[in-house]
Design an enzyme around this catalytic site. Sequence first.
Site, PDB file in Angstrom:
ATOM      1  N   LYS A   1       1.006  -1.125   0.300  1.00 29.64           N
ATOM      2  CA  LYS A   1       0.430  -0.205   0.210  1.00 29.64           C
ATOM      3  C   LYS A   1       0.588   1.241   0.148  1.00 29.64           C
ATOM      4  O   LYS A   1       1.631   1.307   1.144  1.00 29.64           O
ATOM      5  CB  LYS A   1      -0.447   0.186   1.435  1.00 29.64           C
TER       6      LYS A   1
HETATM    7  O1  G3P Z   1      -9.413   1.706   4.088  1.00 32.82           O
HETATM    8  C1  G3P Z   1      -9.463   3.459   4.791  1.00 32.82           C
HETATM    9  C2  G3P Z   1     -10.063   3.735   6.062  1.00 32.82           C
HETATM   10  O2  G3P Z   1      -9.055   2.469   6.675  1.00 32.82           O
HETATM   11  C3  G3P Z   1      -9.928   4.471   6.351  1.00 32.82           C
HETATM   12  O3  G3P Z   1     -10.941   4.584   7.142  1.00 32.82           O
HETATM   13  O4  G3P Z   1     -12.684   5.643   8.200  1.00 32.82           O
HETATM   14  O5  G3P Z   1     -10.395   6.140   8.690  1.00 32.82           O
HETATM   15  O6  G3P Z   1     -11.859   7.141   6.437  1.00 32.82           O
HETATM   16  P1  G3P Z   1     -11.377   5.778   8.502  1.00 32.82           P
END
Ligand code: G3P
Length: 218
Positions: free
Chosen positions: A87
């Site tokens: 990633k």
């Molecule tokens: O896959 C990306 C994710 O982990 C981000 O999610 O909820 O932190 O915006 P969030």
Amino acid sequence: MKFFIDTANLDEIKEANDLGILDGVTTNPSLMAKDGVTGTDSILKRYVDICEIVDGDVSAEVIATDFDGIVREGENLASLHKNIVVKVPMIKDGVKALKYFSDNGIRTNCTLVFSAGQAILAAKAGATYVSPFMGRIDDISWDGVDLIDQMVEIYANYGFETEILAASIRSPLHIVKCAELGADVVTTPLKSIMALLNHPLTDVGLAKFLADYKKGNA
Ligand code: G3P
């Protein structure tokens, strides 16, 4: 549409995997920290543990932000297990590294994508997956669904093979919208996957079936 779970928590990964619908896992440094996994050795071990649970792609994020560092770290991550996808953040050296990895047979997931322009760059660089962050776009009063729509159209226009991996999913509705638009993958917290199960008419209908069975078989 492939279902990935967005967590570093082994119990949640096992629970989703046991459901029989899991195609992979995504993680990031925040999710590792949230699960108390700190230090390089522990983080690398957690990736291997995840790969042993799930038969599918597992995204492992680099910390370096310079080309040489990203390449060094990415090659090390990719050597951990055949299912590791490196990633890489959507930054200038990240784009260069995506191209390098693509030329050298290492699969990648370009993360922190918030615009169609960034999605075009990731695809041009040969990313295997690109991760638009839907929820974080919604958080600033834009519409994450619109970005998925744009990306699906642009990638189809040019036959880009990069898979759209919708991330930062916050609800079952995000998942359904991604399915309508044709996103290749959604990566979601366990609770959004489980929320897909729910419908009050299912609960009412099942209760009635069971009550009627009981009456007839008392
Ligand atoms: O896959 C990306 C994710 O982990 C981000 O999610 O909820 O932190 O915006 P969030």
